[in-house]
Design a protein around this motif. Structure first.
Motif, PDB file in Angstrom:
ATOM      1  N   ARG A 464       0.809  -1.217   0.000  1.00 57.46           N
ATOM      2  CA  ARG A 464       0.000   0.000   0.000  1.00 57.46           C
ATOM      3  C   ARG A 464       0.839   1.262   0.000  1.00 57.46           C
ATOM      4  NH1 ARG A 464      -0.949  -2.209   5.144  1.00 57.46           N
ATOM      5  NH2 ARG A 464      -3.043  -2.817   4.501  1.00 57.46           N
ATOM      6  N   GLY A 465       2.114   1.180   0.325  1.00 55.45           N
ATOM      7  CA  GLY A 465       2.931   2.377   0.406  1.00 55.45           C
ATOM      8  C   GLY A 465       2.639   3.161   1.676  1.00 55.45           C
ATOM      9  N   MET A 466       3.300   4.303   1.835  1.00 52.55           N
ATOM     10  CA  MET A 466       3.125   5.125   3.034  1.00 52.55           C
ATOM     11  C   MET A 466       2.561   6.488   2.662  1.00 52.55           C
ATOM     12  SD  MET A 466       6.346   4.254   5.559  1.00 52.55           S
ATOM     13  CE  MET A 466       7.657   4.642   4.414  1.00 52.55           C
ATOM     14  N   ASP A 467       1.638   6.957   3.484  1.00 55.13           N
ATOM     15  CA  ASP A 467       1.037   8.278   3.310  1.00 55.13           C
ATOM     16  C   ASP A 467       1.771   9.258   4.228  1.00 55.13           C
ATOM     17  OD1 ASP A 467      -0.462  10.539   3.113  1.00 55.13           O
ATOM     18  OD2 ASP A 467      -2.380   9.606   3.608  1.00 55.13           O
ATOM     19  N   PRO A 468       2.567  10.183   3.670  1.00 50.87           N
ATOM     20  CA  PRO A 468       3.351  11.091   4.542  1.00 50.87           C
ATOM     21  C   PRO A 468       2.477  11.943   5.451  1.00 50.87           C
ATOM     22  CG  PRO A 468       3.466  11.777   2.238  1.00 50.87           C
ATOM     23  CD  PRO A 468       2.822  10.442   2.249  1.00 50.87           C
ATOM     24  N   GLN A 469       1.298  12.368   4.960  1.00 50.66           N
ATOM     25  CA  GLN A 469       0.437  13.194   5.801  1.00 50.66           C
ATOM     26  C   GLN A 469      -0.106  12.391   6.976  1.00 50.66           C
ATOM     27  OE1 GLN A 469       0.157  16.356   5.734  1.00 50.66           O
ATOM     28  NE2 GLN A 469      -1.366  16.494   7.372  1.00 50.66           N
ATOM     29  N   ALA A 470      -0.464  11.130   6.729  1.00 49.18           N
ATOM     30  CA  ALA A 470      -0.937  10.279   7.824  1.00 49.18           C
ATOM     31  C   ALA A 470       0.167  10.064   8.855  1.00 49.18           C
ATOM     32  CB  ALA A 470      -1.419   8.933   7.269  1.00 49.18           C
ATOM     33  N   LEU A 471       1.416   9.972   8.405  1.00 49.26           N
ATOM     34  CA  LEU A 471       2.533   9.803   9.334  1.00 49.26           C
ATOM     35  C   LEU A 471       2.722  11.058  10.187  1.00 49.26           C
ATOM     36  CD1 LEU A 471       5.121   8.037   6.982  1.00 49.26           C
ATOM     37  CD2 LEU A 471       3.760   6.983   8.785  1.00 49.26           C
ATOM     38  N   ARG A 472       2.563  12.236   9.589  1.00 46.77           N
ATOM     39  CA  ARG A 472       2.692  13.481  10.358  1.00 46.77           C
ATOM     40  C   ARG A 472       1.613  13.552  11.443  1.00 46.77           C
ATOM     41  NH1 ARG A 472       2.949  15.562   4.917  1.00 46.77           N
ATOM     42  NH2 ARG A 472       5.089  16.051   4.301  1.00 46.77           N
ATOM     43  N   LEU A 473       0.376  13.228  11.055  1.00 46.81           N
ATOM     44  CA  LEU A 473      -0.714  13.290  12.025  1.00 46.81           C
ATOM     45  C   LEU A 473      -0.524  12.285  13.152  1.00 46.81           C
ATOM     46  CD1 LEU A 473      -3.752  13.670   9.581  1.00 46.81           C
ATOM     47  CD2 LEU A 473      -2.658  15.452  10.963  1.00 46.81           C
ATOM     48  N   SER A 537       8.861   5.832  -0.804  1.00 41.35           N
ATOM     49  CA  SER A 537       7.562   5.166  -0.853  1.00 41.35           C
ATOM     50  C   SER A 537       6.606   5.964  -1.720  1.00 41.35           C
ATOM     51  CB  SER A 537       6.985   5.011   0.563  1.00 41.35           C
ATOM     52  OG  SER A 537       5.770   4.302   0.549  1.00 41.35           O
ATOM     53  N   GLU A 538       5.695   5.236  -2.370  1.00 41.36           N
ATOM     54  CA  GLU A 538       4.650   5.853  -3.169  1.00 41.36           C
ATOM     55  C   GLU A 538       3.324   5.240  -2.758  1.00 41.36           C
ATOM     56  OE1 GLU A 538       3.393   6.533  -7.855  1.00 41.36           O
ATOM     57  OE2 GLU A 538       5.339   5.658  -7.331  1.00 41.36           O
ATOM     58  N   LEU A 539       2.389   6.076  -2.399  1.00 38.70           N
ATOM     59  CA  LEU A 539       1.108   5.606  -1.897  1.00 38.70           C
ATOM     60  C   LEU A 539       0.401   4.751  -2.952  1.00 38.70           C
ATOM     61  CD1 LEU A 539      -0.732   5.807   0.578  1.00 38.70           C
ATOM     62  CD2 LEU A 539      -1.858   7.765  -0.502  1.00 38.70           C
ATOM     63  N   GLY A 540       0.034   3.550  -2.564  1.00 39.50           N
ATOM     64  CA  GLY A 540      -0.649   2.624  -3.455  1.00 39.50           C
ATOM     65  C   GLY A 540       0.261   1.797  -4.323  1.00 39.50           C
ATOM     66  N   ARG A 541       1.567   2.097  -4.353  1.00 35.85           N
ATOM     67  CA  ARG A 541       2.503   1.369  -5.226  1.00 35.85           C
ATOM     68  C   ARG A 541       3.503   0.516  -4.460  1.00 35.85           C
ATOM     69  NH1 ARG A 541       2.900   3.564 -10.341  1.00 35.85           N
ATOM     70  NH2 ARG A 541       4.213   1.746 -10.748  1.00 35.85           N
ATOM     71  N   GLY A 542       3.891   0.933  -3.256  1.00 35.76           N
ATOM     72  CA  GLY A 542       4.843   0.137  -2.488  1.00 35.76           C
ATOM     73  C   GLY A 542       5.919   0.989  -1.843  1.00 35.76           C
ATOM     74  N   THR A 543       6.847   0.316  -1.174  1.00 38.09           N
ATOM     75  CA  THR A 543       7.900   0.985  -0.400  1.00 38.09           C
ATOM     76  C   THR A 543       9.244   0.327  -0.693  1.00 38.09           C
ATOM     77  OG1 THR A 543       6.339   1.494   1.374  1.00 38.09           O
ATOM     78  CG2 THR A 543       8.669   1.602   1.926  1.00 38.09           C
ATOM     79  N   LEU A 544      10.281   1.145  -0.720  1.00 36.57           N
ATOM     80  CA  LEU A 544      11.653   0.673  -0.918  1.00 36.57           C
ATOM     81  C   LEU A 544      12.516   1.204   0.216  1.00 36.57           C
ATOM     82  CD1 LEU A 544      13.918  -0.631  -2.683  1.00 36.57           C
ATOM     83  CD2 LEU A 544      14.160   1.599  -3.784  1.00 36.57           C
ATOM     84  N   LEU A 545      13.140   0.282   0.963  1.00 37.90           N
ATOM     85  CA  LEU A 545      14.105   0.659   2.002  1.00 37.90           C
ATOM     86  C   LEU A 545      15.489   0.241   1.531  1.00 37.90           C
ATOM     87  CD1 LEU A 545      11.352  -0.298   3.784  1.00 37.90           C
ATOM     88  CD2 LEU A 545      12.874   0.422   5.613  1.00 37.90           C
ATOM     89  N   GLN A 546      16.452   1.129   1.671  1.00 39.92           N
ATOM     90  CA  GLN A 546      17.823   0.829   1.276  1.00 39.92           C
ATOM     91  C   GLN A 546      18.748   1.025   2.471  1.00 39.92           C
ATOM     92  OE1 GLN A 546      20.052   3.273  -1.695  1.00 39.92           O
ATOM     93  NE2 GLN A 546      20.222   1.343  -2.803  1.00 39.92           N
ATOM     94  N   VAL A 547      19.520  -0.004   2.761  1.00 40.09           N
ATOM     95  CA  VAL A 547      20.482   0.027   3.864  1.00 40.09           C
ATOM     96  C   VAL A 547      21.881  -0.002   3.261  1.00 40.09           C
ATOM     97  CG1 VAL A 547      21.329  -1.151   5.928  1.00 40.09           C
ATOM     98  CG2 VAL A 547      18.882  -1.199   5.379  1.00 40.09           C
TER      99      VAL A 547
END
Length: 706
Positions: A464-473, A537-547
């Protein structure tokens, strides 16, 4: 019975069987995805069979029992009498967990506890198909139909072999006698060849068996590789040596002197030593086992050893010595600038080159493929997705990427958290995915690649990806940020909120997530390894974490700087750039000193105040600023002077400095002095405190424009 964990035979068994266990974890998950794969079925069967055989040799009856029952289940699967299903795989994976616990007991010197009776009962039920008897007796011969070898009438050894032509492969007289001892259970004292063996071996395996009074080994048909033994022969040989069930001494067959070859030779042998008397026929099973054994010894004796096991403590000791050599090289390189002798300079240059090559070679001996860590995650994803009711395909790439063994071990826990986070928070439920126009099965990809002197690990999902506004709230709701500060965060900074302690988007706490104590541990642990984590991350497309991590922590390049007249080392992996800035143009924002660089505000820390609190900075003007980066955050560190780049060897701090925040260790410099190595992520936390924040009254100055 007490077990000696230092016993050499036990250690060899633990190493070899441990490699089989690592492979089993991955093979069982693959088998669940491809139940008809006979190669996987045979490989899993052989792994349990081999572990059982070694455990039987060491009289580890608890381990033998559970492996034997698992082996029976895979016998049925190989014969098509059962099919792989989720319930069967759950039971077999529990067996694997039990075997791993038993291995842990053996490594600590404890006798393994027997498997739970309920688990054994489940295995017995799975090993008893409806059409078969509940407990069929173990067959005398292996049940796997191996590729049949064409039956051929035994032929006499060729005249060239009997006449002394040197064969390509051979076994020694001692190896053959030891093999016969293992098969017959008693010494073969009377089984010596009729004629003395010449100094150079001149007989093939078949001729030596005949000369020793044993059964002649059947010649392979022309065109086939006579050095290879089939799976059926190998399993039969293991059963002969270790038994099919619990460890018991193998019953001794008749002595070799009383036994006879399986069939008479069709023609007189050209050599008297290779011509046995015409005997009564023997059972085919013993003859085939002897043939398989002879070929197995040939196979094992032929290749030259290309690897050797070395204790990791010895590797660490060698690495420490190389570190000392690097320090001597640095010292000589500094002295070279003080001499005008060209020959001395050439010798020092040559030493520097050889030291660099030696350092690289020793570091490679400490490298391990990251597959050792990756191999445990298919099981993690499988178990977690089943418990959550999700359908997930797990893929990996770059498993052969090499990394320092200490980093391989340290990466396990952070990656577990990241993978579990992708499965739990990232991938949606199947119905939700279908409603969004996606496939029911989600995808999680774990990869590794080397980028220069770093390794890049990626964890990607198509969820689902991440919603930056939802994270702020959510951060404001949990009291982690002020509303005004949350609004100023960029989307990328909002993504990094998941690494804050106590932050979680889960409304209900479960055994998987919701407590907000997972991702902050990941960030802290990776920072301790001089690494960084980035999120896209892109909402609805997925998330990429790089270490990103350095390839090794033993010897690292560092930037040497001067602070309050003392030398300090900043790991070069954290350094982004070095600037000369006019600090008179700096301003204070939210009690934090900052200066505009290329249209972006760069926070400034005077780390000299951390070295000597309360010192007077003097007039503000031009200063050296080392820009360091931790994750997505960039900060400028004001230093008194720059020395240059140097390879440093990390030494542990003493008791008096071990708990000082901001220090990672110490090293010896080229001039023989001592320099402290800064822990940049921890140092930034320390410098963020109010006592190092600078002049508070300048906030008003900024408001008035002064």
């Amino acid at each position: 019975m007490p077990i000696d964990p230092n016993d050499e035979i036990l250690q060899d068994f633990l190493v070899e069987a441990g490699e089989l266990l690592e492979g089993l974890n991955e093979q069982l998950i693959d088998l669940e995805q491809d139940p008809a794969n006979r190669d996987l079925l045979n490989s899993v069967f052989r792994s349990f069979h081999t572990i059982k055989g070694g455990a039987g040799f060491l009289n580890l009856n608890a381990l033998v029992s559970v492996c034997h029952h698992a082996e029976d289940v895979f016998n049925l699967l190989r014969n098509g009498e059962r099919h792989v299903d989720a319930q069967l795989m759950d039971t077999v994976l529990r067996v694997l967990d039990v075997v791993n616990v038993m291995f842990g007991d053996l490594q600590s010197g404890k006798e393994p506890e027997p498997a739970a009776p309920e688990l054994i009962a489940e295995l017995e039920q799975l090993a008893s198909p409806a059409a078969a008897a509940p407990e069929p007796p173990p067959p005398p011969a292996p049940v796997e139909p191996a590729p049949a070898e064409p039956e051929a009438t035994p032929e006499p050894p060729s005249e060239s072999v009997a006449a002394g032509a040197e064969p390509e492969d051979e076994i020694t007289e001692q190896e053959f006698e030891a093999l016969l001892d293992a098969l017959s259970g008693q010494p073969q004292s009377g089984a010596a060849p009729a004629e003395p063996v010449p100094p150079e071996p001149t007989a093939s395996t078949s001729a030596e068996v005949s000369a020793a009074g044993g059964p002649p080994v059947e010649e392979e048909p022309a065109g086939e590789d006579t050095d290879l033994i089939t799976d059926e022969e190998f399993e039969n040989l293991l059963d002969q040596l270790h038994g099919k069930g619990a460890f018991t001494a193998a019953p001794a067959p008749k002595a070799a002197a009383e036994s006879a070859p399986s069939s008479p030779p069709p023609a007189p042998q050209p050599s008297a030593a290779a011509a046995p008397a015409k005997p009564a026929p023997k059972p085919d099973g013993e003859s085939s086992a002897a043939a398989a054994a002879a070929r197995a010894v040939k196979q094992a004796a032929t290749p030259t050893e290309t690897s050797v096991r070395v204790d990791t403590n010895r590797l660490d000791e060698i690495m420490n010595l190389v570190g000392e050599l690097v320090l001597v090289r640095n010292r000589l390189s500094m002295l070279r600038s003080q001499t005008e002798d060209d020959e001395v300079s050439k010798a020092i240059n040559s030493l520097a080159l050889v030291t660099a090559d030696l350092q690289s070679a020793v570091m490679k001996t400490r490298m391990q493929p990251i597959k050792k860590v990756f191999s445990r995650f298919p099981r993690v994803v499988r178990d977690l997705s089943r418990s959550l009711g999700k359908e997930i395909d797990f893929q990996t790439y770059g498993e052969e990427t090499d990394l320092d063994k200490n980093l391989v071990e340290a990466l396990a826990d952070p990656l577990v958290h990241l993978i579990r986070n992708a499965v739990d928070h990232g991938v949606e439920m199947p119905d939700v995915r279908e409603a969004a126009g996606k496939s029911r099965r989600g995808r999680v990809i774990l990869g590794a690649a080397q980028e220069g002197d770093h390794i890049a690990l990626t964890i990607e999902d198509d969820g689902r990806g991440m919603d930056p506004q939802a994270l702020r709230l959510k951060a404001v709701e949990k009291g982690l940020l002020e509303p005004s500060m949350a609004e100023r965060l960029s989307d990328r900074d909002a993504f990094n909120l998941i690494f804050m302690a106590g932050f979680s988007t889960k409304e209900q706490i479960s055994d998987v997530s919701g407590r907000g104590v997972g991702m902050d541990v990941v960030k802290t642990r990776i920072a301790q390894l001089n690494g960084s984590v980035e999120i896209d991350s892109e909402l609805g497309r997925g998330t990429l974490l790089q270490v990103k991590l350095p390839l090794t922590l033993a010897i690292l390049p560092a930037l040497m700087v001067i602070l309050d007249g003392r030398r300090f080392a900043i790991p070069l992996a954290s350094v982004s750039e070095i600037l000369d800035l006019d600090l008179s143009r700096s301003r204070f924002v939210d009690d934090q000193e900052a200066i505009v660089v290329r249209s972006h505000a760069l926070p400034i820390y005077h780390i000299g105040r951390w070295v000597r609190p309360g010192r007077d900075e003097g007039p503000r003007g031009e200063a050296h600023v080392v820009v360091v980066q931790v994750g997505q955050r960039k900060v400028g560190l004001v230093v008194d002077g720059l020395v240059g780049q140097e390879e440093v060897v990390i030494k542990p701090l003493g008791l008096g400095l071990r708990h000082v925040s901001g220090l990672a260790g110490a090293t010896i410099t080229g001039d023989g002095g001592i320099a402290l190595i800064l822990d940049v992520p921890e140092l930034l936390k320390v410098m963020g405190r109010s006592e190092f924040g600078g002049r508070r009254e300048t906030v008003a100055e900024l408001a008035t424009g002064s």
